[in-house]
Write an enzyme that holds these catalytic residues in place. Structure first.
Site, PDB file in Angstrom:
ATOM      1  N   ARG A  13       0.835  -1.215   0.000  1.00 41.79           N
ATOM      2  CA  ARG A  13       0.000   0.000   0.000  1.00 41.79           C
ATOM      3  C   ARG A  13       0.866   1.259   0.000  1.00 41.79           C
ATOM      4  NH1 ARG A  13      -0.648   4.695   2.506  1.00 41.79           N
ATOM      5  NH2 ARG A  13      -0.192   3.687   4.486  1.00 41.79           N
ATOM      6  N   ASP A  14       1.471   1.579   1.118  1.00 40.18           N
ATOM      7  CA  ASP A  14       2.239   2.828   1.206  1.00 40.18           C
ATOM      8  C   ASP A  14       3.393   2.809   0.204  1.00 40.18           C
ATOM      9  OD1 ASP A  14       2.975   5.292   2.086  1.00 40.18           O
ATOM     10  OD2 ASP A  14       3.609   4.689   4.088  1.00 40.18           O
ATOM     11  N   HIS A 221       6.171   4.572  12.365  1.00 40.35           N
ATOM     12  CA  HIS A 221       6.096   4.434  10.902  1.00 40.35           C
ATOM     13  C   HIS A 221       7.175   5.355  10.326  1.00 40.35           C
ATOM     14  CE1 HIS A 221       3.539   4.049   7.122  1.00 40.35           C
ATOM     15  NE2 HIS A 221       4.177   5.173   6.840  1.00 40.35           N
ATOM     16  N   HIS A 223      10.074   6.672   7.658  1.00 40.89           N
ATOM     17  CA  HIS A 223      10.644   6.681   6.308  1.00 40.89           C
ATOM     18  C   HIS A 223      12.142   6.932   6.495  1.00 40.89           C
ATOM     19  CE1 HIS A 223       6.939   6.814   3.658  1.00 40.89           C
ATOM     20  NE2 HIS A 223       6.436   6.851   4.878  1.00 40.89           N
ATOM     21  N   CYS A 255       7.352  10.051  -1.048  1.00 41.21           N
ATOM     22  CA  CYS A 255       6.293  10.982  -0.664  1.00 41.21           C
ATOM     23  C   CYS A 255       6.178  12.007  -1.777  1.00 41.21           C
ATOM     24  CB  CYS A 255       6.609  11.667   0.666  1.00 41.21           C
ATOM     25  SG  CYS A 255       5.402  12.949   1.084  1.00 41.21           S
ATOM     26  N   ASN A 264       9.398   3.870   2.948  1.00 36.33           N
ATOM     27  CA  ASN A 264       9.432   3.442   4.348  1.00 36.33           C
ATOM     28  C   ASN A 264      10.755   2.748   4.631  1.00 36.33           C
ATOM     29  OD1 ASN A 264       6.330   3.018   3.454  1.00 36.33           O
ATOM     30  ND2 ASN A 264       6.504   3.650   5.576  1.00 36.33           N
TER      31      ASN A 264
END
Ligand code: HMG
Length: 365
Positions: A13-14, A221, A223, A255, A264
């Site tokens: 997903r991310d 979370h 990055h 991002c 991430n």
């Protein structure tokens, strides 16, 4: 006693939402299958967001309803495949899908909502203010819970914002508290642009606790834009007491609002670092012998059997998933550990080929 850390794999997903290359539904399903095969049990599977904004996630319904995921859900009772839901429209699409495909276990048992810690990022990512996005959530969370779905919440840009710069811990902590009070079972603190360092995480977690958010309800979370994510993860776990870490295979992602921001922190790097500090994860359930100078056990250079062999195989499998998806996306593998493992394997394969050639030549004489 074995200490455990839950890894939430957010690559499908991310990670994929920020990759230029689009993966087909089949390849996304295969990615999830490989991640589960490597031991991961919490794998974010997609999102119900606007396909105009995030075309990479448009196939989420097809991914969730694929026969492969249905097989995985029945094989692994602990498997969780959360999806990201930004608004009522997203929830309604998810619930319609669940209605159209009733199954036991259901297609998913969990969704994640997200809110920004800053106004600038909120406008860019959610097209609304922080307070409006918070105000819209209680009915959404209640409706989801009434349907038996657990709700996780993300707070974005908790340490730095591409529009507003440094973020003071009071803002994200207050948002995290509101989200918990609304019924989220866990709040994942997102260092969306990857500026975090251990000290900044410590100030943030302390402030969350001061505002009534227990550390047991927090996830980190990270990055990895400035290469400090693994040290932050270790500090969050070993010193601050966080027990859930979000990460992305091969460090997929980025991002769109922050030039140069990377994905991430890589799952391989997190599992490797945690194992060496004696922390168990679903990807490496028993890291005891990976501590200290026993590190070769984890890299799996020369052992082939027994307990140690099992650990090596699991970890190699995880690293192979990172290699596999990087190849499919035509990008460099963002995991440092993944690249090191690949280099070692290729050298061993070269050595083996040379040895076989030498032995073949000798046999001919
Ligand atoms: C933010 C919204 C919801 C605002 O949606 P909106 O308020 O409706 O406004 P909009 O102008 O952005 O809407 C665009 C179009 O999308 C439609 N739409 C609206 N909602 C949906 C939906 N759920 N599903 C499908 N379609 C939707 C909407 O109806 C409209 O269609 P049009 O009228 O132009 O034909 C929308 O713009 C959107 O979905 N944006 C994408 C947001 C996103 O996915 N961001 C990335 C995830 S957050 C993240 O990655 C951070 C995190 C969680 O990982 C933690 C961290 O590291 O920080």
């Amino acid at each position: 006693m074995l200490h455990r850390v839950k890894i939430v794999e957010v690559g499908p997903r991310d990670g994929l939402q920020n990759e230029k290359a689009l993966l087909s539904t089949e390849l996304k399903v295969e990615l999830i299958e490989r991640l589960v095969g490597a031991g991961l049990r919490d794998v974010e599977a997609g999102s119900f967001v606007s396909p105009k904004w995030v075309p990479q996630m448009a196939s989420t319904p097809d991914v969730l309803t694929s026969p492969t995921l249905s097989r995985l859900r029945s094989l692994h009772s602990s498997l969780s495949l959360p999806v990201l839901v930004p608004n009522a429209r997203g929830l309604s699409s998810l619930l319609s899908l669940l209605d159209a495909h009733p199954s036991d276990p259901p297609l998913t048992n969990e969704l994640a909502v997200f809110v920004s810690a800053t106004e600038g990022f909120s406008r860019a990512n959610l097209n609304t203010s922080v307070s409006s996005s918070l105000d819209a959530l209680p009915p959404l969370i209640e409706q989801a819970q009434a349907r038996g779905l657990r709700v996780r919440a993300y707070v974005s840009v908790v340490l730095g914002c591409p529009f507003e710069g440094r973020v003071e811990p009071e803002q994200p902590a207050a948002v995290a508290k509101r989200l918990l009070d609304m019924g989220a079972y866990e709040v994942s603190l997102g260092d969306t642009i990857g500026v975090g360092v251990p000290g900044a995480w410590e100030r943030l977690v302390n402030e969350c606790e001061r505002q009534g958010v227990p550390v047991s309800k927090l996830a980190a979370h990270c990055h990895d834009t400035y290469g400090t994510a693994v040290s932050s993860v270790l500090h969050c776990v070993s010193t601050l007491g966080i027990r859930t870490i979000d990460s992305s295979i091969a460090a997929l992602g980025g991002c769109p609002y922050s030039p140069g921001a990377t994905g991430n922190v890589a799952t391989e790097d997190v599992v490797y670092a945690l194992a060496h500090e004696g922390w168990a994860t679903s990807a490496l359930p028993d890291p005891d012998e990976a501590r200290g100078e026993r590190w070769d056990g984890l890299l799996g250079w020369d052992s082939t059997s027994g307990e140690q062999g099992v650990r090596e195989t699991r970890f190699k499998e995880l690293c192979r998933v990172g290699e596999w998806v990087s190849e499919r996306l035509g990008r460099e593998n963002g995991s440092r550990v993944g690249r090191a493992m690949k280099g070692r394997r290729e050298r061993r394969e070269r050595d083996e080929r040379k040895r076989a050639d030498r032995e073949g030549a000798k046999a001919k004489l």
